[in-house]
Motif scaffolding. Sequence first.
Motif, PDB file in Angstrom:
ATOM      1  N   VAL A  47       0.940  -1.262  -0.024  1.00 42.08           N
ATOM      2  CA  VAL A  47       0.288  -0.106   0.164  1.00 42.08           C
ATOM      3  C   VAL A  47       0.803   1.045   0.036  1.00 42.08           C
ATOM      4  O   VAL A  47       0.484   2.401  -0.816  1.00 42.08           O
ATOM      5  CB  VAL A  47      -1.001   0.136   1.193  1.00 42.08           C
ATOM      6  N   GLY A  48       2.049   1.191   0.992  1.00 38.12           N
ATOM      7  CA  GLY A  48       2.853   2.428   0.909  1.00 38.12           C
ATOM      8  C   GLY A  48       3.437   2.666  -0.444  1.00 38.12           C
ATOM      9  O   GLY A  48       3.580   3.680  -0.932  1.00 38.12           O
ATOM     10  N   LEU A  49       4.121   1.472  -0.899  1.00 38.25           N
ATOM     11  CA  LEU A  49       4.715   1.737  -2.296  1.00 38.25           C
ATOM     12  C   LEU A  49       3.724   2.271  -3.547  1.00 38.25           C
ATOM     13  O   LEU A  49       3.949   2.953  -4.213  1.00 38.25           O
ATOM     14  CB  LEU A  49       5.166   0.344  -2.740  1.00 38.25           C
ATOM     15  N   VAL A  50       2.537   1.722  -3.432  1.00 38.87           N
ATOM     16  CA  VAL A  50       1.296   2.158  -4.421  1.00 38.87           C
ATOM     17  C   VAL A  50       1.216   3.822  -4.276  1.00 38.87           C
ATOM     18  O   VAL A  50       1.258   4.603  -5.309  1.00 38.87           O
ATOM     19  CB  VAL A  50       0.169   1.311  -4.462  1.00 38.87           C
ATOM     20  N   LEU A  51       1.112   3.938  -2.961  1.00 36.37           N
ATOM     21  CA  LEU A  51       0.912   5.532  -2.703  1.00 36.37           C
ATOM     22  C   LEU A  51       2.077   6.477  -3.109  1.00 36.37           C
ATOM     23  O   LEU A  51       1.960   7.514  -3.774  1.00 36.37           O
ATOM     24  CB  LEU A  51       0.851   5.853  -1.274  1.00 36.37           C
ATOM     25  N   VAL A  52       3.129   5.705  -2.674  1.00 33.24           N
ATOM     26  CA  VAL A  52       4.563   6.594  -3.352  1.00 33.24           C
ATOM     27  C   VAL A  52       4.729   6.604  -5.052  1.00 33.24           C
ATOM     28  O   VAL A  52       4.876   7.866  -5.092  1.00 33.24           O
ATOM     29  CB  VAL A  52       5.732   5.773  -2.813  1.00 33.24           C
ATOM     30  N   VAL A  53       4.608   5.751  -5.779  1.00 34.63           N
ATOM     31  CA  VAL A  53       4.256   5.716  -7.047  1.00 34.63           C
ATOM     32  C   VAL A  53       3.393   6.640  -7.594  1.00 34.63           C
ATOM     33  O   VAL A  53       3.589   7.506  -8.358  1.00 34.63           O
ATOM     34  CB  VAL A  53       4.046   4.202  -7.658  1.00 34.63           C
ATOM     35  N   TRP A  54       2.012   6.684  -6.888  1.00 38.35           N
ATOM     36  CA  TRP A  54       1.158   7.442  -7.476  1.00 38.35           C
ATOM     37  C   TRP A  54       1.311   8.775  -6.897  1.00 38.35           C
ATOM     38  O   TRP A  54       1.077   9.644  -8.057  1.00 38.35           O
ATOM     39  CB  TRP A  54      -0.315   6.989  -6.619  1.00 38.35           C
ATOM     40  N   GLY A  55       1.925   9.091  -5.707  1.00 41.19           N
ATOM     41  CA  GLY A  55       2.008  10.383  -5.449  1.00 41.19           C
ATOM     42  C   GLY A  55       3.043  11.089  -6.098  1.00 41.19           C
ATOM     43  O   GLY A  55       3.166  12.373  -6.483  1.00 41.19           O
ATOM     44  N   TYR A  56       4.312  10.370  -6.517  1.00 42.81           N
ATOM     45  CA  TYR A  56       5.336  10.975  -7.138  1.00 42.81           C
ATOM     46  C   TYR A  56       4.903  11.330  -8.682  1.00 42.81           C
ATOM     47  O   TYR A  56       5.196  12.256  -9.223  1.00 42.81           O
ATOM     48  CB  TYR A  56       6.553   9.852  -7.290  1.00 42.81           C
ATOM     49  N   GLY A  57       4.087  10.297  -9.217  1.00 43.86           N
ATOM     50  CA  GLY A  57       3.410  10.525 -10.502  1.00 43.86           C
ATOM     51  C   GLY A  57       2.460  12.058 -10.429  1.00 43.86           C
ATOM     52  O   GLY A  57       2.679  12.711 -11.510  1.00 43.86           O
ATOM     53  N   LEU A  58       1.752  12.088  -9.530  1.00 43.76           N
ATOM     54  CA  LEU A  58       0.895  13.336  -9.410  1.00 43.76           C
ATOM     55  C   LEU A  58       2.061  14.657  -9.208  1.00 43.76           C
ATOM     56  O   LEU A  58       1.721  15.654  -9.872  1.00 43.76           O
ATOM     57  CB  LEU A  58       0.155  13.306  -8.044  1.00 43.76           C
ATOM     58  N   ALA A  59       2.916  14.443  -8.289  1.00 41.66           N
ATOM     59  CA  ALA A  59       3.980  15.691  -8.167  1.00 41.66           C
ATOM     60  C   ALA A  59       4.599  15.929  -9.311  1.00 41.66           C
ATOM     61  O   ALA A  59       4.937  17.235  -9.679  1.00 41.66           O
ATOM     62  CB  ALA A  59       4.715  15.268  -6.955  1.00 41.66           C
ATOM     63  N   ARG A  60       4.818  15.076 -10.116  1.00 43.88           N
ATOM     64  CA  ARG A  60       5.757  15.192 -11.278  1.00 43.88           C
ATOM     65  C   ARG A  60       4.921  16.236 -12.403  1.00 43.88           C
ATOM     66  O   ARG A  60       5.353  16.769 -13.323  1.00 43.88           O
ATOM     67  CB  ARG A  60       6.096  14.056 -11.791  1.00 43.88           C
ATOM     68  N   GLN A  61       3.599  16.130 -12.248  1.00 46.60           N
ATOM     69  CA  GLN A  61       2.689  16.964 -13.087  1.00 46.60           C
ATOM     70  C   GLN A  61       2.610  18.301 -13.180  1.00 46.60           C
ATOM     71  O   GLN A  61       2.329  18.837 -13.838  1.00 46.60           O
ATOM     72  CB  GLN A  61       1.162  16.496 -13.048  1.00 46.60           C
ATOM     73  N   GLN A  62       3.114  18.690 -11.888  1.00 49.65           N
ATOM     74  CA  GLN A  62       3.056  20.136 -11.393  1.00 49.65           C
ATOM     75  C   GLN A  62       4.501  20.296 -10.617  1.00 49.65           C
ATOM     76  O   GLN A  62       4.396  20.490  -9.697  1.00 49.65           O
ATOM     77  CB  GLN A  62       1.908  20.577 -10.721  1.00 49.65           C
ATOM     78  N   PRO A  63       5.736  20.334 -11.476  1.00 52.98           N
ATOM     79  CA  PRO A  63       7.000  20.042 -10.756  1.00 52.98           C
ATOM     80  C   PRO A  63       7.301  21.699 -10.180  1.00 52.98           C
ATOM     81  O   PRO A  63       6.774  22.551 -10.665  1.00 52.98           O
ATOM     82  CB  PRO A  63       7.889  19.860 -12.048  1.00 52.98           C
ATOM     83  N   VAL A  64       7.924  21.504  -9.024  1.00 53.13           N
ATOM     84  CA  VAL A  64       8.361  22.730  -8.298  1.00 53.13           C
ATOM     85  C   VAL A  64       9.790  22.456  -8.555  1.00 53.13           C
ATOM     86  O   VAL A  64      10.532  21.613  -7.804  1.00 53.13           O
ATOM     87  CB  VAL A  64       7.964  22.684  -6.624  1.00 53.13           C
ATOM     88  N   VAL A  65      10.379  23.388  -9.263  1.00 59.51           N
ATOM     89  CA  VAL A  65      11.802  23.435  -9.641  1.00 59.51           C
ATOM     90  C   VAL A  65      12.864  23.993  -8.480  1.00 59.51           C
ATOM     91  O   VAL A  65      12.325  25.315  -8.405  1.00 59.51           O
ATOM     92  CB  VAL A  65      12.106  23.774 -10.979  1.00 59.51           C
ATOM     93  N   LEU A  66      13.434  23.089  -7.842  1.00 59.63           N
ATOM     94  CA  LEU A  66      14.284  23.866  -6.929  1.00 59.63           C
ATOM     95  C   LEU A  66      15.561  24.298  -7.508  1.00 59.63           C
ATOM     96  O   LEU A  66      16.265  25.304  -6.952  1.00 59.63           O
ATOM     97  CB  LEU A  66      14.640  22.737  -5.764  1.00 59.63           C
TER      98      LEU A  66
END
Length: 193
Positions: A47-66
């Motif tokens: 469950v944690g891994l699925v959330l990590v993959v899903w959450g990372y994919g969502l975050a990559r859609q609106q990247p915050v460039v540091l």
Amino acid sequence: MGVLILGLVLFLGVHSVRIVADDWRTQVLAQRGEGAWKGLYSVLSIVGLVLVVWGYGLARQQPVVLWVPPVATRHVAALLTLVAFILLTAPYVPRNGIKARLHHPMVLGVKVWAFAHLLANGNLADVVLFGSFLLWAALSFRAARARDRAAGTVYAPGTASATVITLVVGTVAWVVFTLWLHVLLIGVRPFGG
């Protein structure tokens, strides 16, 4: 970003029990049995891994460039991930010199993998993801070494043939993942394109 963080807390939290609550883990194993512990551990990890993959994919859609890493860091990261793949292979090849010398090569492999990706990526989601794994791997390695010292664990010496097999299998896995699977699974081509 919230889904990514929740996934990391769950996935790395489950994998941190031996770091922060080894006595509690031993007690639960004694009370519930190994099968129940492994079942719960596996479900929470998935469950944690699925959330990590899903959450990372969502975050990559609106990247915050540091920061924008220099192109050279991609080459350094490629070399480091080769080392990581070899380290990740080492626990599975009996009597290889890498495991005999390092004792916990998988955790070191995660550490090298995370560091390599931090070098080559500069978005907030990358820092959260790979930084979390790097911190976890550093703490996990330290805890594992402390457990070894406390238990007086002695690792069997490695053989040259098993070490060569580890190097070859790790390198082949790295080539396959880098040239084909990374773009298929992650959507990023490590070398060009």
